[in-house]
Scaffold this motif. Structure first.
Motif, PDB file in Angstrom:
ATOM      1  N   TRP A   1      -8.711  16.226 -11.916  1.00  0.00           N
ATOM      2  CA  TRP A   1      -7.754  16.059 -10.818  1.00  0.00           C
ATOM      3  C   TRP A   1      -7.103  14.671 -10.883  1.00  0.00           C
ATOM      4  CZ3 TRP A   1      -9.367  15.057  -5.113  1.00  0.00           C
ATOM      5  CH2 TRP A   1      -8.243  15.057  -4.296  1.00  0.00           C
ATOM      6  N   GLY A   2      -7.889  13.662 -11.168  1.00  0.00           N
ATOM      7  CA  GLY A   2      -7.359  12.301 -11.277  1.00  0.00           C
ATOM      8  C   GLY A   2      -6.351  12.159 -12.404  1.00  0.00           C
TER       9      GLY A   2
ATOM     10  N   PHE B   1      -0.774  11.679 -14.121  1.00  0.00           N
ATOM     11  CA  PHE B   1       0.311  12.223 -14.933  1.00  0.00           C
ATOM     12  C   PHE B   1       1.564  12.442 -14.098  1.00  0.00           C
ATOM     13  CE2 PHE B   1       2.499  15.906 -16.854  1.00  0.00           C
ATOM     14  CZ  PHE B   1       2.783  15.355 -18.097  1.00  0.00           C
ATOM     15  N   PHE B   2       1.406  13.078 -12.938  1.00  0.00           N
ATOM     16  CA  PHE B   2       2.575  13.332 -12.075  1.00  0.00           C
ATOM     17  C   PHE B   2       3.103  12.068 -11.419  1.00  0.00           C
ATOM     18  CE2 PHE B   2       0.951  17.784 -12.124  1.00  0.00           C
ATOM     19  CZ  PHE B   2       2.070  18.341 -12.711  1.00  0.00           C
ATOM     20  N   ALA B   3       2.239  11.110 -11.141  1.00  0.00           N
ATOM     21  CA  ALA B   3       2.705   9.853 -10.570  1.00  0.00           C
ATOM     22  C   ALA B   3       3.572   9.097 -11.567  1.00  0.00           C
ATOM     23  CB  ALA B   3       1.513   8.988 -10.151  1.00  0.00           C
ATOM     24  N   ARG B   4       3.249   9.197 -12.831  1.00  0.00           N
ATOM     25  CA  ARG B   4       4.038   8.524 -13.869  1.00  0.00           C
ATOM     26  C   ARG B   4       5.449   9.122 -13.932  1.00  0.00           C
ATOM     27  NH1 ARG B   4       1.208   7.677 -19.288  1.00  0.00           N
ATOM     28  NH2 ARG B   4       0.358   6.016 -18.034  1.00  0.00           N
ATOM     29  N   PHE B   5       5.543  10.454 -13.863  1.00  0.00           N
ATOM     30  CA  PHE B   5       6.860  11.093 -13.891  1.00  0.00           C
ATOM     31  C   PHE B   5       7.666  10.772 -12.628  1.00  0.00           C
ATOM     32  CE2 PHE B   5       5.142  14.145 -17.105  1.00  0.00           C
ATOM     33  CZ  PHE B   5       6.040  13.813 -18.090  1.00  0.00           C
ATOM     34  N   ARG B   6       6.971  10.681 -11.516  1.00  0.00           N
ATOM     35  CA  ARG B   6       7.668  10.391 -10.264  1.00  0.00           C
ATOM     36  C   ARG B   6       8.254   8.975 -10.293  1.00  0.00           C
ATOM     37  NH1 ARG B   6       4.088  11.986  -5.624  1.00  0.00           N
ATOM     38  NH2 ARG B   6       2.793  10.506  -6.690  1.00  0.00           N
ATOM     39  N   ARG B   7       7.534   8.009 -10.903  1.00  0.00           N
ATOM     40  CA  ARG B   7       8.043   6.633 -11.004  1.00  0.00           C
ATOM     41  C   ARG B   7       9.217   6.548 -11.968  1.00  0.00           C
ATOM     42  NH1 ARG B   7       3.295   3.747 -12.938  1.00  0.00           N
ATOM     43  NH2 ARG B   7       1.908   5.262 -12.059  1.00  0.00           N
TER      44      ARG B   7
ATOM     45  N   ALA C   1       0.830  -1.204   0.000  1.00  0.00           N
ATOM     46  CA  ALA C   1       0.000   0.000   0.000  1.00  0.00           C
ATOM     47  C   ALA C   1       0.867   1.257   0.000  1.00  0.00           C
ATOM     48  CB  ALA C   1      -0.931  -0.003   1.199  1.00  0.00           C
ATOM     49  N   ALA C   2       1.992   1.198   0.674  1.00  0.00           N
ATOM     50  CA  ALA C   2       2.882   2.355   0.718  1.00  0.00           C
ATOM     51  C   ALA C   2       3.527   2.609  -0.643  1.00  0.00           C
ATOM     52  CB  ALA C   2       3.955   2.148   1.773  1.00  0.00           C
ATOM     53  N   LYS C   3       3.699   1.569  -1.448  1.00  0.00           N
ATOM     54  CA  LYS C   3       4.332   1.713  -2.754  1.00  0.00           C
ATOM     55  C   LYS C   3       3.349   2.101  -3.848  1.00  0.00           C
ATOM     56  CE  LYS C   3       8.071  -1.545  -1.952  1.00  0.00           C
ATOM     57  NZ  LYS C   3       8.667  -2.814  -2.345  1.00  0.00           N
ATOM     58  N   ASN C   4       2.047   1.936  -3.628  1.00  0.00           N
ATOM     59  CA  ASN C   4       1.054   2.208  -4.664  1.00  0.00           C
ATOM     60  C   ASN C   4       0.937   3.692  -4.958  1.00  0.00           C
ATOM     61  OD1 ASN C   4       0.442  -0.419  -5.112  1.00  0.00           O
ATOM     62  ND2 ASN C   4      -1.385  -0.446  -3.838  1.00  0.00           N
ATOM     63  N   ASP C   5       0.273   3.967  -6.088  1.00  0.00           N
ATOM     64  CA  ASP C   5       0.042   5.344  -6.497  1.00  0.00           C
ATOM     65  C   ASP C   5      -0.818   6.059  -5.466  1.00  0.00           C
ATOM     66  OD1 ASP C   5       1.495   5.028  -8.794  1.00  0.00           O
ATOM     67  OD2 ASP C   5      -0.230   4.529 -10.029  1.00  0.00           O
ATOM     68  N   PRO C   6      -0.734   7.388  -5.443  1.00  0.00           N
ATOM     69  CA  PRO C   6      -1.566   8.144  -4.509  1.00  0.00           C
ATOM     70  C   PRO C   6      -3.044   8.026  -4.874  1.00  0.00           C
ATOM     71  CG  PRO C   6      -0.390   9.620  -5.970  1.00  0.00           C
ATOM     72  CD  PRO C   6       0.132   8.244  -6.234  1.00  0.00           C
ATOM     73  N   PHE C   7      -3.890   8.541  -4.001  1.00  0.00           N
ATOM     74  CA  PHE C   7      -5.335   8.524  -4.198  1.00  0.00           C
ATOM     75  C   PHE C   7      -5.696   9.096  -5.555  1.00  0.00           C
ATOM     76  CE2 PHE C   7      -9.152  11.179  -3.877  1.00  0.00           C
ATOM     77  CZ  PHE C   7     -10.096  10.196  -3.698  1.00  0.00           C
ATOM     78  N   ASN C   8      -6.533   8.388  -6.298  1.00  0.00           N
ATOM     79  CA  ASN C   8      -6.976   8.858  -7.593  1.00  0.00           C
ATOM     80  C   ASN C   8      -8.492   9.047  -7.559  1.00  0.00           C
ATOM     81  OD1 ASN C   8      -7.556   9.322 -10.297  1.00  0.00           O
ATOM     82  ND2 ASN C   8      -5.835   8.057 -10.961  1.00  0.00           N
TER      83      ASN C   8
END
Length: 125
Positions: A111-112, A117-123, A66-73
């Motif tokens: 917002w989702g 989009f930002f989660a993809r760049f962060r990974r 759960a800690a590794k998953n993407d943030p709330f969408n």
């Protein structure tokens, strides 16, 4: 002692220790008058402790995943809101409220998409 395929010295030591404990328990149980009941009791305790250990390991693994998953969408919440807004608009009487709910749902979709989009760049970074 049963042959072990593991060449790990810690594994061998653990196997020997478990075997010694099992032999000691068997010797003590043989000397008791109600050994069948106590044997069943000992086996049930071992099963319960093994299940408890499995549950705690599984819980720790779930927390780590759960800690590794993407943030709330919020897209997951936007879909039912779109449906509710469409139903309210279809009634005719509550069309204004329905349009407001659809507007909120569209903002949540936007917002989702931004979060995704930002989660993809962060990974990738």
């Amino acid at each position: 002692m049963a042959d072990s395929n593991n060449s790990d010295p810690d594994s061998r030591i653990n196997d020997e220790r478990v075997e010694a404990l099992a032999k000691e328990l068997a010797d003590r149980l043989r000397a008791m008058p109600n050994r069948q009941e106590l044997t069943d009791y000992a086996v049930s305790i071992l099963k319960e402790s093994n299940e408890d250990a499995g549950v705690s390991e599984q819980a720790a693994a779930m927390v780590e995943r759960a800690a590794k998953n993407d943030p709330f969408n919020p897209i997951a919440f936007a879909i039912p809101l779109l449906v509710i807004g469409a139903i309210l608009c279809a009634t005719g009487i509550l069309a204004g409220v329905g349009l407001g709910v659809i507007g909120i749902a569209l903002l949540m979709v936007l917002w989702g998409l931004i979060v995704a989009f930002f989660a993809r760049f962060r990974r990738q970074g």
